[in-house]
Design a protein around this motif. Structure first.
Motif, PDB file in Angstrom:
ATOM      1  N   UNK A 121      16.367  69.010  74.258  1.00 36.48           N
ATOM      2  CA  UNK A 121      16.111  68.143  75.161  1.00 36.48           C
ATOM      3  C   UNK A 121      14.584  67.514  74.848  1.00 36.48           C
ATOM      4  N   UNK A 122      14.638  66.348  75.071  1.00 40.18           N
ATOM      5  CA  UNK A 122      13.310  65.633  75.222  1.00 40.18           C
ATOM      6  C   UNK A 122      13.170  64.887  76.355  1.00 40.18           C
ATOM      7  N   UNK A 123      11.988  64.947  76.823  1.00 40.44           N
ATOM      8  CA  UNK A 123      11.617  64.190  78.078  1.00 40.44           C
ATOM      9  C   UNK A 123      10.347  63.335  77.878  1.00 40.44           C
ATOM     10  N   UNK A 124      10.443  62.198  78.593  1.00 39.93           N
ATOM     11  CA  UNK A 124       9.323  61.283  78.622  1.00 39.93           C
ATOM     12  C   UNK A 124       8.563  61.443  79.666  1.00 39.93           C
ATOM     13  N   UNK A 125       7.327  62.037  79.583  1.00 39.78           N
ATOM     14  CA  UNK A 125       6.480  62.245  80.537  1.00 39.78           C
ATOM     15  C   UNK A 125       5.257  61.618  80.313  1.00 39.78           C
ATOM     16  N   UNK A 126       4.985  60.445  81.263  1.00 40.61           N
ATOM     17  CA  UNK A 126       4.024  59.433  80.705  1.00 40.61           C
ATOM     18  C   UNK A 126       3.283  59.104  82.098  1.00 40.61           C
ATOM     19  N   UNK A 127       2.336  58.526  81.925  1.00 45.92           N
ATOM     20  CA  UNK A 127       1.522  58.107  82.971  1.00 45.92           C
ATOM     21  C   UNK A 127       0.524  58.835  83.571  1.00 45.92           C
ATOM     22  N   UNK A 128      -0.613  58.682  83.527  1.00 47.16           N
ATOM     23  CA  UNK A 128      -1.638  59.522  84.345  1.00 47.16           C
ATOM     24  C   UNK A 128      -2.431  58.603  85.155  1.00 47.16           C
ATOM     25  N   UNK A 129      -1.823  57.428  85.722  1.00 44.43           N
ATOM     26  CA  UNK A 129      -2.377  56.385  86.624  1.00 44.43           C
ATOM     27  C   UNK A 129      -2.251  56.814  87.747  1.00 44.43           C
ATOM     28  N   UNK A 130      -3.194  58.090  88.299  1.00 39.54           N
ATOM     29  CA  UNK A 130      -3.030  58.628  89.636  1.00 39.54           C
ATOM     30  C   UNK A 130      -4.873  59.052  89.983  1.00 39.54           C
ATOM     31  N   UNK A 131      -5.182  58.602  91.012  1.00 42.81           N
ATOM     32  CA  UNK A 131      -6.631  58.988  91.310  1.00 42.81           C
ATOM     33  C   UNK A 131      -6.642  60.530  91.660  1.00 42.81           C
ATOM     34  N   UNK A 132      -7.741  61.082  91.239  1.00 42.10           N
ATOM     35  CA  UNK A 132      -7.796  62.681  91.435  1.00 42.10           C
ATOM     36  C   UNK A 132      -7.641  63.085  92.744  1.00 42.10           C
ATOM     37  N   UNK A 133      -8.172  62.438  93.686  1.00 46.16           N
ATOM     38  CA  UNK A 133      -7.914  63.044  95.125  1.00 46.16           C
ATOM     39  C   UNK A 133      -6.470  62.873  95.395  1.00 46.16           C
ATOM     40  N   UNK A 134      -5.783  61.850  95.113  1.00 51.81           N
ATOM     41  CA  UNK A 134      -4.507  61.864  95.138  1.00 51.81           C
ATOM     42  C   UNK A 134      -3.332  62.829  94.676  1.00 51.81           C
ATOM     43  N   UNK A 135      -3.738  62.916  93.174  1.00 53.30           N
ATOM     44  CA  UNK A 135      -3.162  64.081  92.519  1.00 53.30           C
ATOM     45  C   UNK A 135      -3.315  65.386  93.068  1.00 53.30           C
ATOM     46  N   UNK A 136      -4.561  65.706  93.505  1.00 57.81           N
ATOM     47  CA  UNK A 136      -4.783  67.183  94.072  1.00 57.81           C
ATOM     48  C   UNK A 136      -4.011  67.432  95.598  1.00 57.81           C
ATOM     49  N   UNK A 137      -3.992  66.033  96.192  1.00 57.74           N
ATOM     50  CA  UNK A 137      -3.262  66.104  97.657  1.00 57.74           C
ATOM     51  C   UNK A 137      -1.884  66.470  97.284  1.00 57.74           C
ATOM     52  N   UNK A 138      -1.208  65.990  96.336  1.00 58.77           N
ATOM     53  CA  UNK A 138       0.207  66.090  96.005  1.00 58.77           C
ATOM     54  C   UNK A 138       0.431  67.457  95.550  1.00 58.77           C
ATOM     55  N   UNK A 139      -0.311  67.947  94.332  1.00 58.09           N
ATOM     56  CA  UNK A 139       0.131  69.242  93.888  1.00 58.09           C
ATOM     57  C   UNK A 139      -0.410  70.629  94.655  1.00 58.09           C
ATOM     58  N   UNK A 140      -1.247  70.326  95.517  1.00 59.48           N
ATOM     59  CA  UNK A 140      -1.587  71.247  96.321  1.00 59.48           C
ATOM     60  C   UNK A 140      -0.947  71.317  97.837  1.00 59.48           C
ATOM     61  N   UNK A 141      -0.059  70.557  98.019  1.00 65.75           N
ATOM     62  CA  UNK A 141       0.869  70.740  99.046  1.00 65.75           C
ATOM     63  C   UNK A 141       1.681  72.305  99.051  1.00 65.75           C
ATOM     64  N   UNK A 142       2.194  72.557 100.123  1.00 64.81           N
ATOM     65  CA  UNK A 142       2.897  73.726 100.222  1.00 64.81           C
ATOM     66  C   UNK A 142       4.206  73.212  99.590  1.00 64.81           C
ATOM     67  N   UNK A 143       5.011  74.315  98.856  1.00 64.06           N
ATOM     68  CA  UNK A 143       6.066  74.151  98.308  1.00 64.06           C
ATOM     69  C   UNK A 143       7.165  74.080  99.477  1.00 64.06           C
ATOM     70  N   UNK A 144       8.171  73.163  99.331  1.00 64.58           N
ATOM     71  CA  UNK A 144       9.024  73.044 100.544  1.00 64.58           C
ATOM     72  C   UNK A 144      10.194  73.843 100.168  1.00 64.58           C
ATOM     73  N   UNK A 145      10.424  74.543  99.141  1.00 64.99           N
ATOM     74  CA  UNK A 145      11.803  75.072  98.675  1.00 64.99           C
ATOM     75  C   UNK A 145      11.498  76.382  98.454  1.00 64.99           C
TER      76      UNK A 145
END
Length: 145
Positions: A121-145
């Motif tokens: 399997x190959x996955x295209x993982x691209x784009x780092x066009x995200x502001x640091x505060x937005x990135x941190x806000x997303x990845x630090x959210x509580x897991x919903x599952x």
């Protein structure tokens, strides 16, 4: 566009390789169009998604002409799975991905793309066009599952 480019590259280098289009839930214009066998604009109220780079309501004419004969399928992934993929990419791969760039990984991690044991399997993982505060806000959210 990205899936179409992958289809063209695959045709030249590895014709047996499957290419899947992965889209945000609510903006699954390729999945809808492939199911109907024709380019089909989405209807209704636009969805809300963190994948702001992929909010097209219809595949492009040229893109769909390439993808309709080249894709093995298309899948849609929800924001919670995208956030989890962003978190996994950062914690295990040390990659900062914008939400749209994490869709492929999200589809694999959530089981949206069928895989067989031993398959490469190959996955295209691209784009780092995200502001640091937005990135941190997303990845630090509580897991919903």
């Amino acid at each position: 566009g990205m899936a179409g480019g992958c289809c063209l590259a695959r045709d030249a280098a590895s014709p047996q390789t499957q290419v899947w289009a992965i889209e945000p839930e609510g903006y699954d214009d390729h999945r809808t169009s492939l199911a109907r066998g024709e380019r089909t604009p989405l209807s209704g109220t636009p969805a809300t998604t963190i994948c702001d780079a992929l909010q097209a309501n219809a595949p492009g004419h040229v893109t769909f002409a390439i993808n309709s004969g080249g894709l093995a399928g298309a899948a849609a992934v929800g924001d919670a799975d995208v956030i989890e993929a962003m978190r996994v990419a950062f914690e295990t791969l040390k990659l900062v991905l914008e939400p749209s760039g994490a869709l492929g990984l999200a589809a694999l991690l959530s089981g949206q793309v069928p895989l067989r044991d031993g398959e490469g399997v190959a996955v295209v993982a691209c784009g780092g066009n995200v502001a640091l505060p937005d990135f941190l806000g997303l990845v630090q959210r509580e897991r919903t599952q």
